[in-house]
Motif scaffolding. Sequence first.
Motif, PDB file in Angstrom:
ATOM      1  N   ALA A  47      52.573  34.864  40.869  1.00 47.65           N
ATOM      2  CA  ALA A  47      51.237  35.007  41.466  1.00 47.65           C
ATOM      3  C   ALA A  47      50.834  33.731  42.201  1.00 47.65           C
ATOM      4  O   ALA A  47      50.225  33.793  43.276  1.00 47.65           O
ATOM      5  N   SER A  48      51.201  32.583  41.626  1.00 44.30           N
ATOM      6  CA  SER A  48      50.845  31.323  42.259  1.00 44.30           C
ATOM      7  C   SER A  48      51.614  31.152  43.571  1.00 44.30           C
ATOM      8  O   SER A  48      51.069  30.733  44.586  1.00 44.30           O
ATOM      9  N   ARG A  93      52.809  33.503  45.540  1.00 44.98           N
ATOM     10  CA  ARG A  93      52.342  34.416  46.589  1.00 44.98           C
ATOM     11  C   ARG A  93      50.927  34.087  47.053  1.00 44.98           C
ATOM     12  O   ARG A  93      50.583  34.369  48.197  1.00 44.98           O
ATOM     13  N   SER A  94      50.133  33.499  46.187  1.00 42.70           N
ATOM     14  CA  SER A  94      48.778  33.164  46.635  1.00 42.70           C
ATOM     15  C   SER A  94      48.805  31.992  47.616  1.00 42.70           C
ATOM     16  O   SER A  94      47.835  31.739  48.311  1.00 42.70           O
ATOM     17  N   ASP A 149      59.487  36.871  36.259  1.00 44.72           N
ATOM     18  CA  ASP A 149      58.347  35.973  36.461  1.00 44.72           C
ATOM     19  C   ASP A 149      58.312  34.973  35.313  1.00 44.72           C
ATOM     20  O   ASP A 149      57.402  34.958  34.499  1.00 44.72           O
TER      21      ASP A 149
END
Length: 590
Positions: A418-419, A421-422, A335
């Motif tokens: 995270a960005s 997948r969001s 990541d």
Amino acid sequence: MSKEQEIGKAFDFKLFRRVFGFAKNYISILVTVVLSGILSAAFAVFTPIIVQYIINKALDARNDEQLLTAILVMGSVLLGQVIFQLMFNYFANLLGESVIKDLRMRLFQKMMAFKMTYFDKSSIGLLVTRAVADMQRIGEIFSQGFFVIVADVLKMVAAAGVMLVMNWRLALIVFAILPVILVATRLFQRAMKVAFIDVRAQVANLNSFVQERIAGIKIVQLFNREVIEKEKFREINEKHQNAWLKTVWYNSIFFPVAEISNSIGIGLVVYFGVIQQIETMQDTNVGTIVAFFFLMELLFRPLRQIADKFNTLQMGMVAANRVFMILDTDSHISDTGTREIPKVRGSISFSNVRFGYVENEEVLHGISFSANAGETIAIVGATGAGKSTIINLLNRFYEINSGSISIDGIDIREFKLASLRSNIAVVLQDVFLFADTIANNISLKDDSISLEDIEEAARQIGVHDFISTLPSGYEYNVKERGIMLSSGQRQLIAFLRAYVSNPGILILDEATSSVDTYTERLIQEATNKITEDRTSIIIAHRLATVKKADKIIVMDSGQIVEMGTHRELLKKDGYYSDLYQAQFLQEELA
Ligand SMILES: Nc1ncnc2c1ncn2[C@@H]1O[C@H](COP(=O)(O)OP(=O)(O)O)[C@@H](O)[C@H]1O
Ligand SMILES: [Mg+2]
């Protein structure tokens, strides 16, 4: 390595130090444990000394004042012993529980970040065991293993020392019995170890039998298997009973044997004590003899249990080793990306992507396609063609072998995970629901999504009416895995879950399979609404649902064989056209 071999291994000091490293956040508790252990051992040997004093001096001199003082001292010593023993137990357990609380937290976080490849290779049952049962065992290193052994050894050494000082000849006589008890204990422990292996096997049998019958209860009842299953169960149940009875049997033999050695010790001490008394013509020995009874108890009792505690310690170490193995596993998707985009516009591009789940077994052989922002793309093809794999790669569940994937022209590896997948919401054929309320299953506890938002969204995609018919509406608890709902109903909830997250990219992976016609119509309406104004990828068996897509990608064995609109592809008269004719014909006939 088998469990028993693991336990038999030499003591691993490096591992031990690592386990204790987790106690360094709790230094004050640790110090309390050590101090109360030392004090409780000191107080324990103090009692026999006072007993000796009372019998030999105070009683004999008929000095009431002396006697009273001695009794008061004894009372305080006993009280002190109780208090320190209590503190020792409490704080040793507190330390163990604190350490495993931290460790469990670390393990859980680690597990949640593992990449899919890790879970592909690991059994769920084993991972659960690591987080629950193994953790408990590690806690026992502190609460029942290490400190208790140290405290016991302290007590034994102190008792032996006091004996030697009081009367070294009697002390040596007592020490002569030690080997007998040691050998008896050793034999007992070995027998118990074997018996317990059997018990554990029988417990596992019992567990899996009951679990499987309950999970498959419908088959059991539909096929009238109750009587047969009962007979099988009787057999397993009996084996389980026999295994346990064996351990009971060993216990019943061992404890009387240990008691007898104790009594023999008492007999010997009395015999030689009296002889000594006659020889030396001193009568200070009565107190000493009585004190010896107490001291012998202090010496023998821990001895009988110390092997058990070593076992506990070793089991804890084995568990720690397993848990650390997971903690040391470096298996997450890197990541390192820095881009954070609250909402992507949604253009997608795959360029010559090659990928295999396992080495040397390529599943996708150079996939290239692109979707403009806002378009609806359909992917069709036989089972195993690689459709879901494309989705797994887009949200970086797996790393590609070569080629590139980008969203809005940015390589997906440049996004923060995270960005990335969001921005993507996925509805799968098999909907997973947590044992929680419908509302929480939809918002996934995202605080920025209120109940009003959920209701509004539900109205928009036409599922509010369905949810309202449930016993307590949005607060309805769906229980484990949502078994109280039909697969179509679960599907609708998954749609809502995707819709409220308002993603830039929406993916439906065979989301319309296995639902009834009524639900399918609801889902079709929801799909139309939910795919509006966003890039959507629809994977579907039923070609009727993909006809309207801006682009249809036809896959076969990990390759794209055709690409175009419904009309273009029909005109081509190739793979898609064949597929369509076949399905069309089937539906006509039906
Ligand atoms: N987790 C996995 N580990 C190993 N192989 C897998 C995994 N998932 C899928 N595959 C294999 O990859 C191929 C493509 O699967 P998939 O993309 O799920 O097909 P589709 O969705 O088109 O039915 C199949 O041969 C399947 O066996
Ligand atoms: Mg699939």
